[in-house]
Enzyme design. Structure first.
Site, PDB file in Angstrom:
ATOM      1  N   ARG A  49     109.187 -11.239 -57.601  1.00 42.60           N
ATOM      2  CA  ARG A  49     109.043 -12.685 -57.836  1.00 42.60           C
ATOM      3  C   ARG A  49     109.083 -13.440 -56.507  1.00 42.60           C
ATOM      4  O   ARG A  49     108.451 -14.476 -56.345  1.00 42.60           O
ATOM      5  CB  ARG A  49     110.154 -13.185 -58.768  1.00 42.60           C
ATOM      6  N   TYR A  85     106.901 -16.683 -55.176  1.00 40.75           N
ATOM      7  CA  TYR A  85     107.471 -17.957 -54.725  1.00 40.75           C
ATOM      8  C   TYR A  85     106.883 -18.343 -53.371  1.00 40.75           C
ATOM      9  O   TYR A  85     106.567 -19.504 -53.124  1.00 40.75           O
ATOM     10  CB  TYR A  85     108.997 -17.861 -54.625  1.00 40.75           C
ATOM     11  N   TYR A  90     108.518 -27.021 -65.118  1.00 42.00           N
ATOM     12  CA  TYR A  90     109.115 -27.328 -66.424  1.00 42.00           C
ATOM     13  C   TYR A  90     110.636 -27.430 -66.305  1.00 42.00           C
ATOM     14  O   TYR A  90     111.237 -26.880 -65.391  1.00 42.00           O
ATOM     15  CB  TYR A  90     108.693 -26.306 -67.477  1.00 42.00           C
TER      16      TYR A  90
END
Ligand SMILES: C[S@@+](CC[C@H](N)C(=O)[O-])C[C@H]1O[C@@H](n2cnc3c(N)ncnc32)[C@H](O)[C@@H]1O
Length: 290
Positions: A79, A83, A105
């Site tokens: 991940r 990023y 979100y």
């Protein structure tokens, strides 16, 4: 040689590029704040990362040219790499002098590394950069569970961080764990590592006991769908079907107030010093003390 930083920083500072990071809440169509909406509407470039198609449609209805950052994720890759791609995608137009708005979100500063890092780098390079708050999954959970975090205190961690740093918990305060659905897994994946879940269950059992009931909370992101609130004992965590949208809430184990403090504060035994014997949810998800 040219005196490096002063000149370049000053000239960058004169640049008109800027960055604002906003949150869409969990349901963009209903929880986007007026100030976030304004920023989305007026920026030169808009990027977004939301978790459901309706929120995406809503952002696109405000800005048809808005670009999703989801393609920065590559399945099975760390991940952290995604990023980094997001941060550089966001900063490129800022460096070219554009006003940029990025919508994440929930709250854009809760468990969102690229938002904080993009702001840090932009400021370091002399650009204006700021963040506006949004409604987080934790906010939504407090409302739906009827839990007031100031009542017993509340500790919030990212689930893998909780394990890796052996965070200490006070069992008489509530514990909130985000990202339990990817605990122990640093790659982009929709599944938790079984090893991570097992370790998490073991740690919680040590502190609270195997039978302690925890809440698996998934806020609805769609207007007509209800949120999911499931209560399971710690010992069933590994088989409870935790997903990427699950927030784990561990209710406090109440303890009596400290008599000496009560005495020295000259408090009379009343509702505020009453010893709750049990914390639980009624069928509508409200906290009840018995
Ligand atoms: C990367 S973090 C993003 C959090 C988000 N910025 C916020 O403010 O809620 C992802 C975690 O948020 C929580 N989350 C995301 N969507 C959720 C939902 N619909 N209901 C409950 N928790 C959710 C879960 O703990 C999930 O693992």
């Amino acid at each position: 040689m040219k005196p490096r930083s002063r000149e370049s920083k000053a000239s960058r500072r004169r640049a008109s590029g800027s960055l604002v990071v906003v949150g869409t809440g969990l349901k963009a169509a209903r929880q986007l704040t007026p100030e976030a909406r304004e920023e989305i509407s007026r920026a030169d470039r808009v990027f977004y990362l939301v978790s459901d198609p309706l929120s995406e449609r809503w952002v696109k209805s405000l800005r048809p040219t808005a670009r999703s950052l989801v393609s920065c994720y590559l399945s099975g890759r760390p991940r952290g790499e995604a990023y980094e791609r997001m941060i550089e995608t966001i900063l490129a137009p800022v460096r070219s002098g554009h006003t940029v708005c990025v919508a994440f979100y929930g709250h854009p500063g809760v468990s969102v590394l690229p938002s904080h890092e993009a702001i840090r780098r932009a400021r370091e390079e002399g650009f204006d950069a700021r963040m506006l708050p949004g409604i987080s999954s934790e906010d939504s959970m407090f409302a739906e569970l009827g839990f007031d975090p100031t009542r017993s205190g509340c500790q919030t961690y990212e689930a893998t961080d909780f394990l890796v740093y052996r965070r200490r918990v006070d069992p008489s305060s509530a514990l909130v764990l985000l990202q339990a659905g990817v605990v122990g897994n640093l790659n982009y994946s929709s599944r938790p590592s079984q090893r991570g879940l097992r370790l998490l269950a073991q740690r919680l059992a040590k502190v609270y006991g195997r039978k302690h009931e925890v809440v698996l909370y998934e806020a609805s992101v769609l207007p007509v769908v209800l949120s999911t609130i499931r209560v399971v004992p710690v010992e069933q965590l590994t088989t409870a079907g935790i997903t990427g949208s699950t927030t784990l809430f561990v209710p406090p184990r109440p303890r009596p107030p400290d008599r000496e403090s009560v005495r020295s504060l000259r408090l009379r035994p009343s509702k505020t010093t009453r010893v709750p014997s049990r914390w639980r949810l009624d069928p509508r998800g409200n906290e009840t003390l018995s």
